[in-house]
Design a protein around this motif. Structure first.
Motif, mmCIF file in Angstrom:
data_model
loop_
_atom_site.group_PDB
_atom_site.id
_atom_site.type_symbol
_atom_site.label_atom_id
_atom_site.label_comp_id
_atom_site.label_asym_id
_atom_site.label_seq_id
_atom_site.Cartn_x
_atom_site.Cartn_y
_atom_site.Cartn_z
ATOM 1 N N ASN A 110 85.419 -0.541 66.771
ATOM 2 C CA ASN A 110 85.721 0.883 66.900
ATOM 3 C C ASN A 110 85.512 1.324 68.342
ATOM 4 O OD1 ASN A 110 82.953 1.421 67.189
ATOM 5 N ND2 ASN A 110 82.686 1.900 65.034
ATOM 6 N N HIS A 111 85.537 2.604 68.604
ATOM 7 C CA HIS A 111 85.514 3.083 69.974
ATOM 8 C C HIS A 111 84.752 4.396 70.075
ATOM 9 C CE1 HIS A 111 88.792 5.379 68.155
ATOM 10 N NE2 HIS A 111 88.609 6.281 69.104
ATOM 11 N N LEU A 112 84.360 4.713 71.284
ATOM 12 C CA LEU A 112 83.788 6.014 71.578
ATOM 13 C C LEU A 112 84.680 6.722 72.579
ATOM 14 C CD1 LEU A 112 79.946 5.341 71.947
ATOM 15 C CD2 LEU A 112 81.196 6.216 69.969
ATOM 16 N N VAL A 124 88.408 4.038 63.377
ATOM 17 C CA VAL A 124 89.255 2.874 63.162
ATOM 18 C C VAL A 124 90.633 3.256 63.679
ATOM 19 C CG1 VAL A 124 90.191 1.239 61.490
ATOM 20 C CG2 VAL A 124 87.944 2.270 61.105
ATOM 21 N N ASN A 125 90.965 2.785 64.856
ATOM 22 C CA ASN A 125 92.185 3.243 65.507
ATOM 23 C C ASN A 125 93.335 2.324 65.157
ATOM 24 O OD1 ASN A 125 94.199 4.093 67.243
ATOM 25 N ND2 ASN A 125 92.728 4.735 68.787
ATOM 26 N N SER A 126 94.211 2.791 64.301
ATOM 27 C CA SER A 126 95.289 1.942 63.797
ATOM 28 C C SER A 126 96.610 2.148 64.517
ATOM 29 C CB SER A 126 95.492 2.204 62.293
ATOM 30 O OG SER A 126 95.721 3.579 62.063
ATOM 31 N N CYS A 127 96.686 3.118 65.419
ATOM 32 C CA CYS A 127 97.953 3.412 66.092
ATOM 33 C C CYS A 127 98.066 2.791 67.476
ATOM 34 C CB CYS A 127 98.156 4.919 66.222
ATOM 35 S SG CYS A 127 98.612 5.722 64.668
ATOM 36 N N THR A 128 96.957 2.608 68.165
ATOM 37 C CA THR A 128 97.011 2.100 69.528
ATOM 38 C C THR A 128 96.679 0.615 69.574
ATOM 39 O OG1 THR A 128 94.703 2.641 69.964
ATOM 40 C CG2 THR A 128 96.340 4.343 70.428
ATOM 41 N N VAL A 129 97.045 -0.040 70.694
ATOM 42 C CA VAL A 129 96.812 -1.480 70.799
ATOM 43 C C VAL A 129 95.524 -1.806 71.538
ATOM 44 C CG1 VAL A 129 99.284 -1.968 70.733
ATOM 45 C CG2 VAL A 129 98.149 -1.738 72.947
ATOM 46 N N TRP A 130 94.982 -0.859 72.293
ATOM 47 C CA TRP A 130 93.759 -1.176 73.016
ATOM 48 C C TRP A 130 92.583 -1.385 72.054
ATOM 49 C CZ3 TRP A 130 90.662 2.760 71.540
ATOM 50 C CH2 TRP A 130 91.192 4.058 71.449
ATOM 51 N N GLY A 131 91.663 -2.240 72.488
ATOM 52 C CA GLY A 131 90.447 -2.461 71.704
ATOM 53 C C GLY A 131 90.595 -3.441 70.562
ATOM 54 N N LYS A 132 91.664 -4.217 70.571
ATOM 55 C CA LYS A 132 91.916 -5.156 69.470
ATOM 56 C C LYS A 132 92.234 -6.539 70.018
ATOM 57 C CE LYS A 132 93.945 -1.416 66.721
ATOM 58 N NZ LYS A 132 93.680 -0.375 67.748
ATOM 59 N N LEU A 133 91.870 -7.532 69.251
ATOM 60 C CA LEU A 133 92.182 -8.915 69.584
ATOM 61 C C LEU A 133 93.373 -9.333 68.726
ATOM 62 C CD1 LEU A 133 90.703 -10.880 71.534
ATOM 63 C CD2 LEU A 133 89.507 -11.795 69.530
ATOM 64 N N TYR A 134 94.489 -9.673 69.392
ATOM 65 C CA TYR A 134 95.719 -10.041 68.689
ATOM 66 C C TYR A 134 96.043 -11.511 68.929
ATOM 67 C CZ TYR A 134 96.898 -5.005 68.557
ATOM 68 O OH TYR A 134 96.902 -3.648 68.353
#
Length: 294
Positions: free
Chosen positions: A117-119, A160-170
């Motif tokens: 998640n993010h702040l 839980v940011n489901s729209c953006t691509v930052w902060g995720k390992l793909y």
């Protein structure tokens, strides 16, 4: 062997923040990574600062004429050699254990996405990471959950940011199949639902790894008509995609969102700035969708 991770950072006009951003990538406790910095023709001193502060063999700098965020990310993807990709915006930052923790939650050889998640705050100093849970073990999240959050926007509350691509390992194969659209605002909205749908498994780690800078001058605060038409076009592509797959239950939600966006577009004082062809296009869709919603 632990997978190699490519951290992709497009750079444009972020000299105030870019040192903190790149430092957060360099300081990762996970060592098997490359850091790809795409200089998208930035006119400020961002690249000078990077040359001054960093001398790390894992950093690859790519210079190109200014083409926008999508093109810069696509360039990073082209040069990336990692098995997994991680997108980091140059005015944001990540905590030192981010990549290590996300990689530890890769549980299959099949293409997957691991996310934390993010702040959100105006500065790193205002982001109180210690006040939030620091989970290391992730939990699997279904595509249905992710699409529910995406379409209702509750991810901003749940972090839980489901729209953006930052902060995720793909996994690289997911991203390779769908590059970012050139010249668009809200570029993440055009691709991330496709990434989610292609993943064999999605894992969420409930820890705030990513610092998202709240920028009142950024795209999200932009009320120009292109900002609205681009997000409408992204939702319209989702509508067409979901309509022909097993996600038809989301169509009513998407239609409502499209109707609301079209209300903003056609009532905008900037509507006349669009070409006649664009005006006819949006009026035609407006008539069709408002009939479907009613």
């Amino acid at each position: 062997m632990l997978p190699k991770v490519s951290i992709i950072i497009p750079i444009y006009n972020t000299q105030e923040y870019v040192v903190d951003c790149v430092a957060s990538a360099v300081n990762q406790t996970y060592q098997n990574l490359e850091i790809i910095l795409v200089n998208d023709g930035t006119p400020d001193n961002s690249m000078l600062l990077i040359e001054q502060y960093f001398n790390d063999e894992r950093i690859l700098i790519i210079n190109q004429e200014n083409q926008g965020l999508s093109a810069a990310r696509n360039t990073g993807i082209q040069y990336a050699t990692g098995e997994y990709f991680f997108f980091l915006d140059s005015d944001d930052a990540i905590v030192d254990e981010t990549i290590e923790c996300l990689v530890s939650n890769i549980t299959t050889n099949e293409p997957m996405i691991v996310m934390g998640n993010h702040l959100c705050a105006a500065s790193i100093e205002q982001a109180d990471f210690d006040a939030y849970p620091q989970e290391k073990q992730g939990k699997e999240i279904t595509k249905k959950q992710m699409f529910d959050w995406m379409l209702t926007k509750v991810y901003w509350r749940n972090k839980v940011n489901s729209c953006t691509v930052w902060g995720k390992l793909y996994h690289h194969s997911i991203v390779d199949n769908h590059l970012f659209p050139i010249g668009r605002l809200h570029e993440d909205e055009f691709v991330n639902y496709l990434y989610l749908d292609e993943a064999e498994k999605i894992v969420f780690v409930d820890a705030p790894f990513y610092f998202y800078r709240d920028n009142s001058k950024g795209i999200m605060a932009n009320r120009k008509i292109k900002n609205i038409t681009d997000i409408f076009d992204a939702y319209f592509e989702k509508y067409q995609y979901f309509l022909h797959r097993e996600y038809k239950s989301y169509i009513p939600q998407i239609l409502v969102a499209l109707s609301e966006l079209l209300d903003v577009i056609v009532s905008s004082i900037q509507f006349e700035q669009l070409s006649l062809e664009q005006q006819i296009y949006y009026y035609t869709i407006y008539k069709t969708i408002t009939e479907d919603v009613s």
